[in-house]
Design an enzyme around this catalytic site. Structure first.
Site, PDB file in Angstrom:
ATOM      1  CG  ASP A   1      -1.725   1.241   1.383  1.00 15.47           C
ATOM      2  OD1 ASP A   1      -2.612   1.468   0.551  1.00 15.47           O
ATOM      3  OD2 ASP A   1      -1.457   2.012   2.331  1.00 15.47           O
TER       4      ASP A   1
ATOM      5  CD  GLU B   1      -2.264   2.985  -3.237  1.00 15.62           C
ATOM      6  OE1 GLU B   1      -3.209   3.755  -3.475  1.00 15.62           O
ATOM      7  OE2 GLU B   1      -2.010   2.554  -2.101  1.00 15.62           O
TER       8      GLU B   1
END
Length: 597
Positions: free
Chosen positions: A264, A299
């Site tokens: 993330d 990401e």
């Protein structure tokens, strides 16, 4: 019996002489441990801030807490399970007790991945690991080959998106026990499904993180993140911090036999070391996992192509792929016409649409007005599979005030058109849970905080939307769902009794085409394969070639008006969405895919 154990330098580990407890607490001169409610026992203080005890007074199932100098009882930061949530005791787990049934599993290549992002708590009515197993046959029938599970690390309360986790090694008890997560992985592998897990290495949640109490060196004021002080990956005492994260990644792929991870928001990880922690993490993972393909996805808002580069064999040096927000944004703006916030950067820019579909990133170093700085690196040299393409995900739905899905925001024909683009694109497609059954319920932001923190989150979310014109009125803001209410969480649960048969059939058919026609082409499509031509507003032709030979062509009119000038399809049309008459304008929302042979 097949057992899998990842040995760790910290936490509770079973030894022949009992259980070894080891804690990095450089801020403490003395640490004790309370086991099964008995009086605390001191740990031996070792060099570099480590504290250790090996004892026969603990066994699998024992509950324990560390006791720091002021008497505060804290969970193990490397706890494998928290039966009483983040503020309760940790449980000693014997990872070798689970008998794996997937000894023959050798994974699947990334080219075969059709990813399905899911949230365990809302994927089924029960919201558990075991309940998710019951839906795996459905996913196989649709054509899904990989599930990507939103973060499961222990968070406070019974409901959360997962990005507020504070104990990264402990699957949250709201979803089940560690062995039940292993059973889900086992069941997925039995059906040929890859399992990826979303992990968060850029911050800890705001409730239940005790590390600052006994290991303040874990964080640093030299770096800032959107959530406060940065994690200390590069200063004094950073080696145990780096090891904590790297071992966490190893733990998931070795002890839980996962096929990969999604990291993330890595743009929020700052590290000025000679070797960035993300580089060390990737190299360590790839050296450790050699019995099957390992898929590690990023990401990264910075649109950096460098971490995705391939070797001469076309294999990733470090990271397999990146979530391609630019593909989402160009498709979303085309479908909805929205231009608020960062969507303004994509509105009316058909060059951006073509570039994102053909080359990966839309922003490849151009100035981005929204951020006020250049964004991205050239990405055309990368193979299409280095990008994960989607029309919806948890962020892009849930960060809306009401959490609306695209199926609520755009007409049916529009949704079908943009879905036909990303599902057959040579990039790696990702479906957000429920798309394939025509789900219309929202996926709003939800959490289970209490007290002042709950009120701060509630008010902060409404204040966040106050900058949007449609929420300038306080009464309108008050209609935004309360993220702390259980009803908000329940509204996000998939309604499996409301499946739209037409949508399910459509997804099944188009993924059959992907498997039969697109998949065999992917191994031939390397860097610089894609080229695009703008035909009109939101209308493009994208062709992927091998050398000078066109192999795959997309002709897409993603507008509400008929558009002429698309030229010829390749000899074999494999999918048409909308109306694409020969030698005549394409009707609104028409997509046609064709191949050379």
């Amino acid at each position: 019996m097949v057992a899998r154990v990842h040995p760790m330098p910290h936490g509770a580990e079973l030894h022949e002489n009992g259980v070894r407890f080891r804690l990095w607490a450089p801020g403490e001169d003395r640490v004790s441990i309370e086991i099964d409610g008995r009086p605390p026992v001191h740990l031996a203080r070792e060099a570099e801030g480590w504290h250790e005890l090996i004892t026969i007074g603990a066994k699998p199932g024992s509950l324990y807490r560390y006791v720091v100098s002021d008497g505060l009882r804290v969970p193990d930061p490397a706890s494998r399970f928290q039966p009483e949530d983040v503020h309760g005791p940790s449980e000693v787990i014997d990872p070798a007790a689970y008998d794996w049934q997937d000894a023959d599993w050798r994974g699947r290549p990334w080219s075969e991945a059709v990813v399905y992002e899911l949230h365990i708590g809302t994927f089924t009515p029960e919201g558990t690991f075991l309940a998710a197993i019951e839906k795996l046959d459905h996913l196989v029938a649709v054509g899904v080959t990989a599930i990507e599970i939103m973060p499961i690390s222990d968070f406070p309360g019974g409901r959360n998106w997962g990005y507020d986790g504070v104990l990264p090694y402990a699957p949250d008890s709201a979803y089940g026990r560690p062995e039940q997560l292993k059973a889900l992985v086992d069941a997925a592998h039995a059906r040929g499904i890859l399992v990826l897990l979303d992990v968060v290495y850029n911050h800890f949640g705001p409730d239940g993180n005790y590390l600052p109490v006994y290991a303040p060196q874990f964080f640093t004021d030299r770096h800032k993140s959107p959530w406060g002080a940065g994690i200390n990956f590069d200063g004094a005492h950073s080696r145990p911090v780096r090891d904590f994260v790297i071992h966490n990644a190893l733990y998931w792929v070795e002890e839980f036999h996962l096929d990969g991870l999604r990291l993330d928001a890595v743009h929020a990880i700052t590290d000025d070391s000679e070797m960035h922690v993300l580089t060390e993490l990737a190299e360590t993972l790839r050296a450790a996992v050699t019995d099957r393909p390992l898929h590690v996805v990023l990401e990264n808002e910075e649109n950096l192509a460098t971490p995705l580069r391939r070797n001469e064999q076309g294999e990733p040096h470090h990271y397999t792929a990146q979530w391609n927000d630019d593909v989402h944004h160009v498709l979303h703006v085309a479908a909805t016409g929205e231009r608020v916030g960062y969507y303004e950067e994509y509105h009316g820019d058909t060059e951006m649409l073509g570039r994102a579909l053909a080359e990966g990133f839309g922003f490849q170093g151009q100035m981005m007005g929204y951020s006020g700085k250049p964004r991205g690196e050239p990405s055309a040299e990368l193979p299409p599979g280095a990008f994960v393409a989607f029309a919806q995900n948890h962020d892009q739905i849930g960060n809306r005030a009401f959490g609306e899905r695209l199926s609520v925001l755009a007409p049916h024909a529009t949704v079908r058109a943009v879905s036909a683009v990303y599902l057959l694109l040579p990039q790696t497609p990702m479906i957000f849970m429920g798309e394939e059954i025509g789900a219309t319920q929202p996926f709003p932001f939800f959490a289970d905080f209490t007290g002042d923190l709950a009120e701060a989150v509630r008010n902060g979310r409404r204040e966040e939307f106050s900058k949007f014109p449609e929420f300038s009125d306080p009464e309108k803001r008050d209609t935004i769902p309360d993220p702390l209410a259980e009803s908000t969480f329940l509204s996000a649960k998939l309604r499996w009794d409301e499946i739209d048969p037409g949508t399910l059939d459509w997804f099944t058919r188009i993924l059959n085409v992907r498997r039969a026609v697109i998949l065999p082409l992917l191994s031939t499509l390397g860097g610089h394969a894609g080229h695009f031509e703008v035909v009109g507003d939101s209308a493009v032709v994208v062709t992927w070639s091998v050398g000078e030979q066109p192999k795959l062509r997309l002709q897409a009119n993603l507008s509400g008006e008929a558009v002429a000038g698309f030229g010829d399809a390749l000899p074999h049309v494999i999918w048409t969405e909308g109306d694409a008459p020969a030698d005549a304008p394409f009707a609104a929302w028409t997509v046609q895919w064709s191949v050379a042979a």
